[in-house]
Design a protein around this motif. Structure first.
Motif, PDB file in Angstrom:
ATOM      1  N   LYS A 189       0.817  -1.224   0.000  1.00 21.80           N
ATOM      2  CA  LYS A 189       0.000   0.000   0.000  1.00 21.80           C
ATOM      3  C   LYS A 189       0.851   1.275   0.000  1.00 21.80           C
ATOM      4  N   ASP A 234       1.006   3.182  -2.311  1.00 19.72           N
ATOM      5  CA  ASP A 234       0.232   4.181  -3.058  1.00 19.72           C
ATOM      6  C   ASP A 234      -0.687   4.995  -2.155  1.00 19.72           C
ATOM      7  N   THR A 235      -0.990   4.469  -0.959  1.00 16.20           N
ATOM      8  CA  THR A 235      -1.890   5.202  -0.049  1.00 16.20           C
ATOM      9  C   THR A 235      -1.165   5.710   1.186  1.00 16.20           C
ATOM     10  N   HIS A 292       3.941  10.721  -2.106  1.00 15.41           N
ATOM     11  CA  HIS A 292       4.332   9.462  -2.719  1.00 15.41           C
ATOM     12  C   HIS A 292       5.830   9.476  -2.973  1.00 15.41           C
ATOM     13  N   SER A 342       2.756  -1.902  -4.235  1.00  6.35           N
ATOM     14  CA  SER A 342       1.310  -1.650  -4.145  1.00  6.35           C
ATOM     15  C   SER A 342       0.647  -2.790  -4.915  1.00  6.35           C
ATOM     16  N   GLU A 385      -2.228  -1.346  -7.212  1.00  5.35           N
ATOM     17  CA  GLU A 385      -1.740  -0.618  -8.391  1.00  5.35           C
ATOM     18  C   GLU A 385      -0.682  -1.393  -9.169  1.00  5.35           C
ATOM     19  N   LYS A 386      -0.317  -2.585  -8.644  1.00  9.39           N
ATOM     20  CA  LYS A 386       0.721  -3.437  -9.268  1.00  9.39           C
ATOM     21  C   LYS A 386       2.048  -2.695  -9.431  1.00  9.39           C
ATOM     22  N   GLU A 387       2.383  -1.890  -8.448  1.00  7.32           N
ATOM     23  CA  GLU A 387       3.637  -1.131  -8.469  1.00  7.32           C
ATOM     24  C   GLU A 387       4.769  -1.943  -7.851  1.00  7.32           C
TER      25      GLU A 387
END
Length: 408
Positions: free
Chosen positions: A319, A321-322, A341, A364, A367-369
């Motif tokens: 996570k 991304d959050t 970020h 993430s 988001e597939k990061e």
């Protein structure tokens, strides 16, 4: 059906204590979690009550004055449920139920209720039912003490006690029956695990609601239930995963939580066997949660309790991304913050990267990061175990490694 959904959201107040062992800040963290647990169970928290005491009142948990405040608020606001953050003794629960004249639960009771709601399979339902009966057994006396007093006197001795003993016997018989049922299922599951062969096993572990099931869906191409609530999944899901032509088994396990009831640890023993028998642990952490360090500690504590804290472990910080910087002190990331970020390179400069001897990965799942690095790290960890288990594949047949590299 619609009526039930409306009734489910009960007006609730939650209660906690500031003690020598629990500071005000720590209590607020626990009450935040208790509120989320209440929401997951179908309740709406309308007020929090806190009190500073050296130790809980042995009769009523809180002091007399605070209890009067709670009672007044309940009557004025038509509150149906009061939930206490710590486990209540049978006497405390009995006294509070009479004085407040409403449903009184503690944290353990609430978690058991959530597990009962979430249990889908016969196995999970049996585990939860066992935990509930073991929680209930010592509380039967408190439930019947008022009958003993009312029915006492000449010619009336015993009915209350008889009632207690009858209930105890029913509950004990049910506990014995459930334990036998679980033993049979345990044996079946042990056979299933042994039939999987010598394939390397990895298990996703972590605090509840950190994204394990999302990660499982992404890696195993499976459809594991995902929801932004605590304990969204109870049943362990095992999938075969292949990375660069190297197969292994991946298990998604029940989420851990602080103050996890001992009854649940015991009754979910077999679910935790997937962790015990794993060769590799993927410890997933919700880095966007302000208490993620406490979550890591809580998971490590439970791993220690089930003697699984010495296994090879990858720390997966999910996570990203959050992530929200205002949750943390400036020095936590060891660099100036210019946005909410951070790049993967910046994450790797943090102290978190040093957790587990630099075995940390920042991703993430939604988001597939940074998933490619995640897969590469998992591959390397599984391959290392695989080489130990099947050295002939790697040393007698060098093309085995070449084939796997060609797949990458």
């Amino acid at each position: 059906m619609l009526e039930q959904e409306e009734i489910i959201y009960e007006k609730t107040v939650i209660v906690g204590l500031i003690t020598q062992q629990q500071s005000e800040d720590k209590l607020q963290e626990y009450l935040d979690e208790l509120e989320f647990l209440t929401y997951t169970a179908g309740g709406e928290v309308v007020k929090r009550f806190t009190q500073k005491l050296e130790k809980p009142n042995p009769k009523t948990f809180v002091g007399t004055g605070k209890l009067e405040q709670i009672e007044l608020f309940i009557k004025e606001n038509d509150v149906s449920t009061v939930i206490f953050d710590d486990e209540l003794s049978p006497a405390q629960q009995n006294n509070l139920s009479k004085m407040l004249d409403c449903k009184v639960l503690d944290r353990t009771n609430l978690i058991l209720d959530i597990f009962a709601q979430r249990a889908q399979t016969s196995y999970a339902r049996t585990q939860v039912e066992l935990a509930q009966f073991e929680y209930l057994l010592p509380r039967l006396t408190g439930m019947w003490t008022h009958l003993e007093r009312q029915r006492g006197g000449i010619g009336m001795r015993g009915p209350g006690e008889t009632e207690i003993e009858t209930d105890r016997r029913i509950v004990r018989d049910r506990i014995a029956l459930l334990k036998d049922k679980l033993k049979k299922i345990d044996r079946q599951m042990a056979v299933q695990r042994s039939n999987r062969g010598a394939m390397v096993r990895a298990a996703l572990v972590g605090y509840t609601n950190v994204g394990k099931s999302t990660l499982m869906n992404m890696m195993g191409k499976s459809e594991v239930f995902v929801e932004n609530k605590l304990f969204a999944t109870l049943d362990t899901t095992v999938r075969k995963v292949v990375i660069k032509n190297l197969p292994f088994l991946l298990a998604d396990t029940v989420g851990f939580i602080r103050k996890l009831p001992t009854q649940l640890v015991e009754s979910f023993k077999s679910t935790l066997d997937e962790v015990r028998e794993a060769d590799l642990l993927l410890h997933v952490v919700d880095i966007s949660h302000p208490d993620f360090e406490d979550h890591i500690e809580a998971v490590n504590q439970i791993l220690k309790e089930i003697e699984s804290d010495d296994k090879p472990t990858l720390m997966i910080f999910n996570k990203i991304d959050t992530y929200s910087p205002e949750h943390y002190d400036e020095e936590d990331l060891m660099q100036e913050r210019t946005s909410k970020h951070y790049s993967i390179g910046e994450w790797k400069k943090t102290w978190m990267n040093k957790v587990g001897e630099n075995n940390a990965i920042f991703i993430s799942a939604v988001e597939k990061e940074n998933i490619e690095e995640f897969r590469a790290k998992v591959y390397e960890a599984v391959r290392e175990i695989h080489i130990t288990r099947f050295p002939y594949n790697h040393f007698l047949y060098p093309e085995y490694d070449q084939n796997m590299n060609d797949e990458s």
